[in-house]
Design an enzyme around this catalytic site. Structure first.
Site, short mmCIF file in Angstrom:
data_model
loop_
_atom_site.label_atom_id
_atom_site.label_comp_id
_atom_site.label_asym_id
_atom_site.label_seq_id
_atom_site.Cartn_x
_atom_site.Cartn_y
_atom_site.Cartn_z
N HIS A 114 35.83 49.39 25.31
CA HIS A 114 34.79 49.69 24.32
C HIS A 114 34.14 51.06 24.56
O HIS A 114 33.33 51.51 23.74
CB HIS A 114 33.70 48.61 24.34
CG HIS A 114 34.08 47.36 23.62
ND1 HIS A 114 34.95 46.43 24.14
CD2 HIS A 114 33.73 46.89 22.41
CE1 HIS A 114 35.10 45.44 23.28
NE2 HIS A 114 34.38 45.70 22.22
N GLY A 115 34.45 51.70 25.69
CA GLY A 115 33.84 53.00 25.99
C GLY A 115 32.34 52.87 26.15
O GLY A 115 31.85 51.88 26.72
N GLY A 116 31.60 53.83 25.61
CA GLY A 116 30.13 53.84 25.74
C GLY A 116 29.51 52.60 25.11
O GLY A 116 28.51 52.08 25.62
N GLN A 140 35.49 48.88 29.54
CA GLN A 140 36.20 50.17 29.50
C GLN A 140 36.83 50.41 28.14
O GLN A 140 36.75 51.52 27.59
CB GLN A 140 37.29 50.17 30.60
CG GLN A 140 37.98 51.50 30.78
CD GLN A 140 37.06 52.57 31.38
OE1 GLN A 140 36.09 52.25 32.05
NE2 GLN A 140 37.36 53.82 31.11
N GLU A 142 28.06 28.61 43.04
CA GLU A 142 28.96 27.43 43.15
C GLU A 142 30.13 27.70 44.09
O GLU A 142 31.24 27.25 43.85
CB GLU A 142 29.46 27.00 41.77
CG GLU A 142 28.37 26.59 40.79
CD GLU A 142 27.73 25.27 41.14
OE1 GLU A 142 28.36 24.50 41.90
OE2 GLU A 142 26.61 25.02 40.69
N GLY A 143 29.86 28.43 45.18
CA GLY A 143 30.91 28.79 46.13
C GLY A 143 31.45 30.17 45.79
O GLY A 143 32.17 30.31 44.80
N THR A 144 31.10 31.18 46.63
CA THR A 144 31.56 32.54 46.33
C THR A 144 33.08 32.63 46.44
O THR A 144 33.73 31.75 47.02
CB THR A 144 30.94 33.55 47.32
OG1 THR A 144 31.47 33.30 48.62
CG2 THR A 144 29.42 33.48 47.35
N SER A 145 33.63 33.71 45.91
CA SER A 145 35.09 33.89 46.00
C SER A 145 35.56 33.92 47.45
O SER A 145 36.63 33.39 47.77
CB SER A 145 35.49 35.19 45.28
OG SER A 145 35.40 35.02 43.89
#
Ligand SMILES: Cc1cc2nc3c(=O)[nH]c(=O)nc-3n(C[C@H](O)[C@H](O)[C@H](O)COP(=O)(O)OP(=O)(O)OC[C@H]3O[C@@H](n4cnc5c(N)ncnc54)[C@H](O)[C@@H]3O)c2cc1C
Length: 96
Positions: free
Chosen positions: A51-53, A49, A76-79
């Site tokens: 850095h914009g475009g 965000q 390695e184990g999802t959140s």
């Protein structure tokens, strides 16, 4: 961003230290993996965000960093699985 990165680093170091000491590190490693992954995703989205475009296009490395951050929430184990691990530890009275 710097604060969250440092907090993640300290959680990781703590989990590694517990393992080195041959102590239980299930809760510490789940916390470290979960927090580091969530913070990586949160802050690489913000970096795009900022850095914009330019943040979106592949000529700049920041979009690659965002994709690399996303996979850490999955492999390695999802959140979600780390949250389940932590909730089971809390049920056992292990809070950190
Ligand atoms: C680039 C890449 C490299 C990989 N490298 C390896 C590797 O080297 N070795 C290896 O063994 N595997 C590897 N994997 C596999 C990876 O570990 C799995 O993708 C990961 O464990 C998630 O499993 P899954 O894809 O079957 O998703 P699923 O288990 O189908 O989960 C899908 C979604 O549902 C959520 N979910 C699942 N169960 C629950 C639940 N009970 N409660 C709440 N939410 C839940 C998950 O968190 C996830 O968001 C790799 C995957 C990728 C993309």
């Amino acid at each position: 961003m710097a604060t969250d990165i440092q907090a993640a680093r300290l959680l990781i170091h703590r989990a590694a230290w517990l393992k080195d000491q041959k102590q239980d590190f299930i809760m510490a490693s789940a916390m470290a993996k979960y927090f580091a992954a969530e913070m990586a995703m949160k802050h690489t989205v913000e970096a795009v965000q900022i850095h914009g475009g330019y943040g979106y296009v592949s000529e700049y490395h920041v979009e690659r960093m965002m994709r690399d951050a996303k996979i850490t929430q999955i492999y390695e184990g999802t959140s979600e699985i780390q949250q389940i691990v932590m909730s089971r530890m809390i049920e056992k009275g292990i809070l950190y």
